[in-house]
Design a protein around this motif. Structure first.
Motif, PDB file in Angstrom:
ATOM      1  N   ALA A  21       0.818  -1.216   0.000  1.00 38.37           N
ATOM      2  CA  ALA A  21       0.000   0.000   0.000  1.00 38.37           C
ATOM      3  C   ALA A  21       0.849   1.263   0.000  1.00 38.37           C
ATOM      4  O   ALA A  21       0.473   2.266  -0.595  1.00 38.37           O
ATOM      5  N   THR A  22       1.999   1.227   0.673  1.00 39.63           N
ATOM      6  CA  THR A  22       2.801   2.450   0.851  1.00 39.63           C
ATOM      7  C   THR A  22       3.959   2.560  -0.139  1.00 39.63           C
ATOM      8  O   THR A  22       4.576   3.621  -0.243  1.00 39.63           O
ATOM      9  N   ARG A  23       4.274   1.467  -0.845  1.00 41.93           N
ATOM     10  CA  ARG A  23       5.341   1.494  -1.857  1.00 41.93           C
ATOM     11  C   ARG A  23       4.823   0.972  -3.183  1.00 41.93           C
ATOM     12  O   ARG A  23       5.447   0.132  -3.845  1.00 41.93           O
ATOM     13  N   HIS A  24       3.665   1.460  -3.534  1.00 42.04           N
ATOM     14  CA  HIS A  24       3.020   1.006  -4.768  1.00 42.04           C
ATOM     15  C   HIS A  24       3.802   1.504  -5.980  1.00 42.04           C
ATOM     16  O   HIS A  24       4.420   2.570  -5.933  1.00 42.04           O
ATOM     17  N   PRO A  25       3.797   0.718  -7.078  1.00 43.94           N
ATOM     18  CA  PRO A  25       4.503   1.142  -8.305  1.00 43.94           C
ATOM     19  C   PRO A  25       4.157   2.570  -8.763  1.00 43.94           C
ATOM     20  O   PRO A  25       5.023   3.261  -9.323  1.00 43.94           O
ATOM     21  N   PHE A  26       2.932   3.020  -8.529  1.00 45.11           N
ATOM     22  CA  PHE A  26       2.560   4.396  -8.906  1.00 45.11           C
ATOM     23  C   PHE A  26       3.405   5.396  -8.115  1.00 45.11           C
ATOM     24  O   PHE A  26       3.946   6.362  -8.677  1.00 45.11           O
ATOM     25  N   ILE A  27       3.537   5.151  -6.818  1.00 43.10           N
ATOM     26  CA  ILE A  27       4.333   6.027  -5.947  1.00 43.10           C
ATOM     27  C   ILE A  27       5.824   5.903  -6.287  1.00 43.10           C
ATOM     28  O   ILE A  27       6.537   6.904  -6.377  1.00 43.10           O
ATOM     29  N   LEU A  28       6.285   4.672  -6.519  1.00 39.21           N
ATOM     30  CA  LEU A  28       7.699   4.474  -6.883  1.00 39.21           C
ATOM     31  C   LEU A  28       7.995   5.200  -8.197  1.00 39.21           C
ATOM     32  O   LEU A  28       9.070   5.770  -8.373  1.00 39.21           O
ATOM     33  N   GLY A  29       6.996   5.204  -9.097  1.00 39.68           N
ATOM     34  CA  GLY A  29       7.137   5.910 -10.376  1.00 39.68           C
ATOM     35  C   GLY A  29       7.250   7.419 -10.192  1.00 39.68           C
ATOM     36  O   GLY A  29       8.006   8.081 -10.909  1.00 39.68           O
ATOM     37  N   VAL A  35       6.956   8.238 -13.717  1.00 35.57           N
ATOM     38  CA  VAL A  35       5.491   8.178 -13.725  1.00 35.57           C
ATOM     39  C   VAL A  35       4.893   8.710 -15.037  1.00 35.57           C
ATOM     40  O   VAL A  35       5.388   9.679 -15.620  1.00 35.57           O
ATOM     41  N   ASP A  36       3.832   8.015 -15.466  1.00 39.95           N
ATOM     42  CA  ASP A  36       3.088   8.434 -16.643  1.00 39.95           C
ATOM     43  C   ASP A  36       2.115   9.525 -16.185  1.00 39.95           C
ATOM     44  O   ASP A  36       1.324   9.308 -15.277  1.00 39.95           O
ATOM     45  N   LEU A  37       2.188  10.701 -16.798  1.00 41.10           N
ATOM     46  CA  LEU A  37       1.369  11.816 -16.323  1.00 41.10           C
ATOM     47  C   LEU A  37      -0.130  11.574 -16.512  1.00 41.10           C
ATOM     48  O   LEU A  37      -0.935  12.127 -15.762  1.00 41.10           O
ATOM     49  N   SER A  38      -0.498  10.718 -17.468  1.00 39.81           N
ATOM     50  CA  SER A  38      -1.927  10.417 -17.601  1.00 39.81           C
ATOM     51  C   SER A  38      -2.390   9.563 -16.416  1.00 39.81           C
ATOM     52  O   SER A  38      -3.545   9.660 -15.989  1.00 39.81           O
ATOM     53  N   ALA A  39      -1.491   8.730 -15.866  1.00 37.17           N
ATOM     54  CA  ALA A  39      -1.810   7.971 -14.644  1.00 37.17           C
ATOM     55  C   ALA A  39      -2.001   8.934 -13.482  1.00 37.17           C
ATOM     56  O   ALA A  39      -2.926   8.795 -12.684  1.00 37.17           O
ATOM     57  N   PHE A  40      -1.153   9.946 -13.408  1.00 38.96           N
ATOM     58  CA  PHE A  40      -1.283  10.943 -12.344  1.00 38.96           C
ATOM     59  C   PHE A  40      -2.617  11.677 -12.444  1.00 38.96           C
ATOM     60  O   PHE A  40      -3.308  11.876 -11.448  1.00 38.96           O
ATOM     61  N   LYS A  41      -3.000  12.038 -13.647  1.00 39.03           N
ATOM     62  CA  LYS A  41      -4.272  12.745 -13.840  1.00 39.03           C
ATOM     63  C   LYS A  41      -5.461  11.869 -13.454  1.00 39.03           C
ATOM     64  O   LYS A  41      -6.432  12.365 -12.891  1.00 39.03           O
ATOM     65  N   ARG A  42      -5.379  10.575 -13.795  1.00 40.96           N
ATOM     66  CA  ARG A  42      -6.460   9.653 -13.410  1.00 40.96           C
ATOM     67  C   ARG A  42      -6.559   9.566 -11.893  1.00 40.96           C
ATOM     68  O   ARG A  42      -7.656   9.601 -11.331  1.00 40.96           O
ATOM     69  N   TRP A  43      -5.397   9.461 -11.248  1.00 39.70           N
ATOM     70  CA  TRP A  43      -5.403   9.402  -9.781  1.00 39.70           C
ATOM     71  C   TRP A  43      -6.020  10.681  -9.198  1.00 39.70           C
ATOM     72  O   TRP A  43      -6.857  10.609  -8.293  1.00 39.70           O
ATOM     73  N   LEU A  44      -5.601  11.827  -9.731  1.00 35.51           N
ATOM     74  CA  LEU A  44      -6.068  13.125  -9.214  1.00 35.51           C
ATOM     75  C   LEU A  44      -7.602  13.227  -9.279  1.00 35.51           C
ATOM     76  O   LEU A  44      -8.257  13.608  -8.306  1.00 35.51           O
ATOM     77  N   LYS A 110     -14.628   1.531 -10.342  1.00 36.32           N
ATOM     78  CA  LYS A 110     -15.123   0.521  -9.396  1.00 36.32           C
ATOM     79  C   LYS A 110     -14.346   0.532  -8.071  1.00 36.32           C
ATOM     80  O   LYS A 110     -14.955   0.502  -6.994  1.00 36.32           O
ATOM     81  N   ALA A 111     -13.035   0.576  -8.151  1.00 37.07           N
ATOM     82  CA  ALA A 111     -12.233   0.540  -6.918  1.00 37.07           C
ATOM     83  C   ALA A 111     -12.574   1.720  -6.007  1.00 37.07           C
ATOM     84  O   ALA A 111     -12.599   1.598  -4.782  1.00 37.07           O
ATOM     85  N   ASN A 112     -12.859   2.854  -6.641  1.00 33.08           N
ATOM     86  CA  ASN A 112     -13.220   4.056  -5.888  1.00 33.08           C
ATOM     87  C   ASN A 112     -14.603   3.887  -5.249  1.00 33.08           C
ATOM     88  O   ASN A 112     -14.790   4.172  -4.059  1.00 33.08           O
ATOM     89  N   MET A 113     -15.556   3.382  -6.028  1.00 37.05           N
ATOM     90  CA  MET A 113     -16.913   3.180  -5.498  1.00 37.05           C
ATOM     91  C   MET A 113     -16.889   2.154  -4.367  1.00 37.05           C
ATOM     92  O   MET A 113     -17.581   2.323  -3.365  1.00 37.05           O
ATOM     93  N   ASN A 215      -3.934   1.096  -7.944  1.00 34.39           N
ATOM     94  CA  ASN A 215      -3.977   0.315  -9.192  1.00 34.39           C
ATOM     95  C   ASN A 215      -4.810   1.002 -10.270  1.00 34.39           C
ATOM     96  O   ASN A 215      -4.518   0.877 -11.453  1.00 34.39           O
ATOM     97  N   MET A 216      -5.839   1.738  -9.831  1.00 33.77           N
ATOM     98  CA  MET A 216      -6.722   2.445 -10.763  1.00 33.77           C
ATOM     99  C   MET A 216      -5.967   3.404 -11.668  1.00 33.77           C
ATOM    100  O   MET A 216      -6.382   3.648 -12.796  1.00 33.77           O
ATOM    101  N   SER A 217      -4.881   3.963 -11.135  1.00 32.60           N
ATOM    102  CA  SER A 217      -4.140   4.961 -11.914  1.00 32.60           C
ATOM    103  C   SER A 217      -3.540   4.337 -13.177  1.00 32.60           C
ATOM    104  O   SER A 217      -3.253   5.033 -14.138  1.00 32.60           O
ATOM    105  N   PHE A 218      -3.350   2.996 -13.155  1.00 34.78           N
ATOM    106  CA  PHE A 218      -2.769   2.303 -14.309  1.00 34.78           C
ATOM    107  C   PHE A 218      -3.821   1.823 -15.301  1.00 34.78           C
ATOM    108  O   PHE A 218      -3.494   1.501 -16.435  1.00 34.78           O
ATOM    109  N   ALA A 219      -5.074   1.730 -14.846  1.00 33.81           N
ATOM    110  CA  ALA A 219      -6.126   1.242 -15.733  1.00 33.81           C
ATOM    111  C   ALA A 219      -6.495   2.326 -16.739  1.00 33.81           C
ATOM    112  O   ALA A 219      -6.494   3.505 -16.406  1.00 33.81           O
ATOM    113  N   GLU A 220      -6.815   1.905 -17.954  1.00 35.43           N
ATOM    114  CA  GLU A 220      -7.167   2.869 -19.009  1.00 35.43           C
ATOM    115  C   GLU A 220      -8.538   3.453 -18.745  1.00 35.43           C
ATOM    116  O   GLU A 220      -9.464   2.762 -18.403  1.00 35.43           O
TER     117      GLU A 220
END
Ligand code: HMH
Length: 220
Positions: A21-29, A35-44, A110-113, A215-220
């Protein structure tokens, strides 16, 4: 008193999941700059929806603190958190416009809901204060620990993401998480065993939801 609190015991006991949870690939990226900026935007965008749900969640915890807490300082800590949420929501809107993210058009994934439904289940009046304060501490601490990693001197966090990382990685948010941890440990110390069990389960659920959220940040 004395020795390790319940929360620290659980962080150790469940460290593989806590680390996921605390060292997720998104955070490591973020911290290595890849990090892919579109992943960041999805997370935001998704996190804005989540933080909005945090307002009634924290309100429900405040209500339980009023009714059940034997320590008046709990209220101060939680009210501070509530005040920070209003600033945080404004920050999300500002950040979204900087990245051209249209918050009004965001479809919750879904993960958010699922995570928001979990928060709603904790808002029920019959859920014990010790259980909800443990969950709340865990939710805040995962972000604190994750984003503080991106602020280390060895990290290569892109400049345009620094403000995000500072929001949750700064030391004053760290102190806030420590205060929540102390409240949780104090409540757990005098809780009956079935409540302790439920608080530990809530802690594990939070870690699972946080992993799914990243994980959601990586999903299209
Ligand atoms: C998913 N977890 C998630 N979003 C947040 N903003 C926090 C924790 C911390 O407030």
């Amino acid at each position: 008193g004395g020795g390790m609190g319940k929360t620290a015991t659980w962080m150790k006991l469940h460290s593989p999941m806590y680390d996921r949870a605390t060292r997720h690939p998104f955070i490591l990226g973020i911290s290595d700059g890849s990090v892919d900026l579109s992943a960041f935007k999805r997370w935001l965008a998704q996190d804005y929806i989540f933080v909005r749900e945090f307002v009634p969640f924290l309100a429900s915890i405040l209500l339980k603190a009023c009714k059940h807490s034997d320590d008046e300082s709990d209220m101060e800590v939680l009210l501070g958190g509530m005040a920070a949420l209003s600033d945080e929501l404004a920050w999300f809107r500002k950040e979204a416009s900087k990245w051209d993210v249209n918050l009004a058009g965001v479809i919750p994934q879904k993960a958010n809901m699922d995570y928001c439904s979990f928060l709603q289940s904790l808002m029920l009046p019959e859920v014990d204060y010790a259980v909800v304060i443990t969950a709340f501490w865990a939710i805040e601490t995962v972000y604190q620990e994750s984003f503080s990693l991106c602020l280390h001197s060895s990290s290569k966090t892109p400049e345009e993401l620094m403000e995000t990382c500072q929001r949750w990685g700064n030391t004053s948010f760290g102190h806030y998480c420590r205060s929540l941890q102390k409240i949780a440990d104090r409540c757990l110390e005098k809780a009956p065993s079935d409540i302790i069990k439920r608080a530990e389960e809530a802690f594990i659920r939070v870690l699972e939801h946080e992993i799914n959220f990243w994980n959601m940040s990586f999903a299209e």
